[in-house]
Design an enzyme around this catalytic site. Sequence first.
Site, PDB file in Angstrom:
ATOM      1  N   LYS A 182     -68.028 -32.772 -60.297  1.00 24.08           N
ATOM      2  CA  LYS A 182     -69.008 -31.673 -60.263  1.00 24.08           C
ATOM      3  C   LYS A 182     -69.131 -31.241 -58.809  1.00 24.08           C
ATOM      4  CE  LYS A 182     -72.812 -30.285 -59.686  1.00 24.08           C
ATOM      5  NZ  LYS A 182     -73.138 -29.170 -58.765  1.00 24.08           N
ATOM      6  N   GLU A 257     -73.476 -41.939 -50.771  1.00 30.78           N
ATOM      7  CA  GLU A 257     -73.259 -41.623 -49.351  1.00 30.78           C
ATOM      8  C   GLU A 257     -74.229 -40.499 -49.023  1.00 30.78           C
ATOM      9  OE1 GLU A 257     -72.787 -39.919 -46.489  1.00 30.78           O
ATOM     10  OE2 GLU A 257     -70.707 -39.298 -46.793  1.00 30.78           O
ATOM     11  N   CYS A 291     -72.208 -35.545 -42.728  1.00 35.91           N
ATOM     12  CA  CYS A 291     -72.984 -36.762 -43.006  1.00 35.91           C
ATOM     13  C   CYS A 291     -73.007 -37.661 -41.785  1.00 35.91           C
ATOM     14  CB  CYS A 291     -72.410 -37.484 -44.215  1.00 35.91           C
ATOM     15  SG  CYS A 291     -70.627 -37.608 -44.197  1.00 35.91           S
ATOM     16  N   GLU A 388     -82.742 -36.182 -40.844  1.00 32.93           N
ATOM     17  CA  GLU A 388     -81.460 -35.478 -40.854  1.00 32.93           C
ATOM     18  C   GLU A 388     -81.740 -33.982 -40.918  1.00 32.93           C
ATOM     19  OE1 GLU A 388     -78.764 -35.531 -44.450  1.00 32.93           O
ATOM     20  OE2 GLU A 388     -77.395 -36.384 -42.983  1.00 32.93           O
TER      21      GLU A 388
HETATM   22  P1  NAI Z   1     -77.964 -32.025 -52.817  1.00 35.65           P
HETATM   23  O1  NAI Z   1     -78.059 -33.495 -52.747  1.00 35.65           O
HETATM   24  O2  NAI Z   1     -78.991 -31.298 -53.632  1.00 35.65           O
HETATM   25  O3  NAI Z   1     -76.522 -31.575 -53.369  1.00 35.65           O
HETATM   26  C1  NAI Z   1     -75.365 -32.390 -53.410  1.00 35.65           C
HETATM   27  C2  NAI Z   1     -74.733 -32.341 -54.794  1.00 35.65           C
HETATM   28  O4  NAI Z   1     -75.661 -32.881 -55.736  1.00 35.65           O
HETATM   29  C3  NAI Z   1     -74.413 -30.930 -55.297  1.00 35.65           C
HETATM   30  O5  NAI Z   1     -73.220 -30.961 -56.043  1.00 35.65           O
HETATM   31  C4  NAI Z   1     -75.575 -30.619 -56.221  1.00 35.65           C
HETATM   32  O6  NAI Z   1     -75.250 -29.684 -57.227  1.00 35.65           O
HETATM   33  C5  NAI Z   1     -75.830 -31.978 -56.826  1.00 35.65           C
HETATM   34  N1  NAI Z   1     -77.166 -32.155 -57.390  1.00 35.65           N
HETATM   35  C6  NAI Z   1     -78.322 -31.578 -56.986  1.00 35.65           C
HETATM   36  N2  NAI Z   1     -79.340 -31.960 -57.769  1.00 35.65           N
HETATM   37  C7  NAI Z   1     -78.834 -32.809 -58.694  1.00 35.65           C
HETATM   38  C8  NAI Z   1     -79.390 -33.540 -59.776  1.00 35.65           C
HETATM   39  N3  NAI Z   1     -80.681 -33.467 -60.083  1.00 35.65           N
HETATM   40  N4  NAI Z   1     -78.557 -34.334 -60.513  1.00 35.65           N
HETATM   41  C9  NAI Z   1     -77.255 -34.428 -60.222  1.00 35.65           C
HETATM   42  N5  NAI Z   1     -76.670 -33.747 -59.217  1.00 35.65           N
HETATM   43  C10 NAI Z   1     -77.447 -32.940 -58.453  1.00 35.65           C
HETATM   44  O7  NAI Z   1     -77.984 -31.489 -51.327  1.00 35.65           O
HETATM   45  P2  NAI Z   1     -78.348 -30.012 -50.834  1.00 35.65           P
HETATM   46  O8  NAI Z   1     -79.585 -29.544 -51.525  1.00 35.65           O
HETATM   47  O9  NAI Z   1     -77.167 -29.167 -50.954  1.00 35.65           O
HETATM   48  O10 NAI Z   1     -78.661 -30.258 -49.294  1.00 35.65           O
HETATM   49  C11 NAI Z   1     -79.960 -30.704 -48.868  1.00 35.65           C
HETATM   50  C12 NAI Z   1     -79.846 -31.713 -47.757  1.00 35.65           C
HETATM   51  O11 NAI Z   1     -79.126 -32.854 -48.222  1.00 35.65           O
HETATM   52  C13 NAI Z   1     -79.086 -31.276 -46.531  1.00 35.65           C
HETATM   53  O12 NAI Z   1     -79.912 -30.553 -45.651  1.00 35.65           O
HETATM   54  C14 NAI Z   1     -78.638 -32.594 -45.955  1.00 35.65           C
HETATM   55  O13 NAI Z   1     -79.679 -33.166 -45.202  1.00 35.65           O
HETATM   56  C15 NAI Z   1     -78.380 -33.458 -47.165  1.00 35.65           C
HETATM   57  N6  NAI Z   1     -76.941 -33.465 -47.523  1.00 35.65           N
HETATM   58  C16 NAI Z   1     -76.180 -34.520 -47.107  1.00 35.65           C
HETATM   59  C17 NAI Z   1     -74.819 -34.519 -47.345  1.00 35.65           C
HETATM   60  C18 NAI Z   1     -73.935 -35.627 -46.891  1.00 35.65           C
HETATM   61  O14 NAI Z   1     -72.788 -35.390 -46.531  1.00 35.65           O
HETATM   62  N7  NAI Z   1     -74.377 -36.861 -46.928  1.00 35.65           N
HETATM   63  C19 NAI Z   1     -74.153 -33.393 -48.020  1.00 35.65           C
HETATM   64  C20 NAI Z   1     -75.052 -32.363 -48.462  1.00 35.65           C
HETATM   65  C21 NAI Z   1     -76.393 -32.414 -48.203  1.00 35.65           C
END
Ligand code: NAI
Length: 486
Positions: A182, A257, A291, A388
């Site tokens: 996904k 992660e 990250c 972060e």
């Molecule tokens: P997110 O955690 O919401 O999104 C990451 C993935 O999770 C996407 O594919 C999204 O569709 C999916 N997702 C979202 N809600 C979900 C749910 N309830 N159940 C299952 N999957 C779900 O992150 P977002 O909103 O894009 O970014 C917010 C913050 O998260 C960023 O500002 C950053 O701090 C952190 N982040 C960290 C990352 C890393 O590399 N560790 C990558 C992206 C975001």
Amino acid sequence: MAGDLKPLGLDPACIFVGGQWRAPESGESLPLIDPSDGTEICRIARGGAADVEAAIAAAEVALAGEWGRATAAERGRLLATIGRAVLEHVDELARLEAQDVGKPLTQARNDVIALARYLEFYGGAADKIHGETIPYLDGYTVYTLREPHGVTGHIIPWNYPMQIIGRSIGAALAMGNACVLKPAEEACLTALAFAEIAHRAGLPAGALNVVPGLGAEAGAALAGHPGIRHMSFTGSVGVGKLIQKAAAENVVPVTLELGGKSPQLVFDDADIDAALPFLVNAGIQNAGQTCSASSRILVQRGVYDRVVDAMAAKYRGLRAGPAMIDLEVGPLVSARQKEIVEGFLAKGADLTVAARGFVMDEAPVGGAYVAPVLFTAVNSTHILAQNEIFGPVQVIIPFDTEEEALAIANGTDYGLVASVWSESGARQMRLAKRLRAGQVFVNNYGAGGGVELPFGGTGISGHGREKGFEALYGFSSLKTVAAKHD
Ligand code: NAI
Ligand code: MG
């Protein structure tokens, strides 16, 4: 855009299930936005629970068929072939990723090369991972088998789609799992392109299925589905907790992660000239949306002014502009991510700005640009030194002693990576042991990406390890066979 997608053979408004492109059950689509100018690139499928169901069913068919019967050597050879096919499309994939993520073209190109390298590495590793024989009681022969979990779920973010596909899907396929991926709603074109490239290179139908859609819909459906036997997630801490809770319901393992607040510790005896490019690049690569970004720079008093001045000089030259112009910094991935970062910057109104980069005049007004900001003399407990930010923002924190530096470095809830800049071997070894992080770098930062190097966090940075051989253990289940004979 439609023209650019044709050679890659993908239909962005579709899901990819069982080796075929098909419309999502909802019949609905979502806009995919180019963050360099705010315009719509194309529509993508709004996948949901029914599509996830179909993808898991297709993966199960693959496991019961040709894919499930493939030998380790065959899987490895196939992954290597897919890696070469990725490189044949390096230009198209780099452009697609640059446009979709807003990532400067050179950085996007490096991600394609990294994806190919992951496939080369895991292709080579597939038939070199094995069980053990264990000496036991008289009359027994005992050995272990490493078996695939079955259907693995992969929920990935938008910041490094290709690299995360490489480390996650690459390792899972090497061990013989079948995957349901996904991708993020903000950036999913290279995930779809990869599925088609892998398919054309000979990956059996159903071994990799891709269901784009919203996190709360397709993502939640995948995370909670009892057919998923292992879940791998990269993203925010909040969603990571939801993923772990959903996996708990089905009693399946998860790899999380979840990012970090990773420090670089610069001591008086460090080679500052060598450190300087790493200090800055680790903060602004991919506009800080990494990250393992280094968002905290801890500097000892004796070299403090020198490091601040040198970093500030670099910051003044940092230009943010459209991904295709390929500057140091692109836009953030979305208007929403820009809002998040600007929200943090507003909370830093009390801080001292050492220097700012700038947004180029030719950057379209509809783009999600944030000028890089370097803060100095920041207290380690400040909200900008604890959270972060995921934008081109770094804080510099002064310290006097090694003990103090260690306490500050370990003083957040995160623990992903850290680095030590010092010429003292004893200090390097001491701190490498005592820093709370999944990776520690000595006199470098990031080790050039290091596909071979196990990666993951402690604390709220998550758990489980991806990359390297270690990932292959995570994507497999160990069976012990104890045979009694005389
Ligand atoms: P997110 O955690 O919401 O999104 C990451 C993935 O999770 C996407 O594919 C999204 O569709 C999916 N997702 C979202 N809600 C979900 C749910 N309830 N159940 C299952 N999957 C779900 O992150 P977002 O909103 O894009 O970014 C917010 C913050 O998260 C960023 O500002 C950053 O701090 C952190 N982040 C960290 C990352 C890393 O590399 N560790 C990558 C992206 C975001
Ligand atoms: Mg989210």
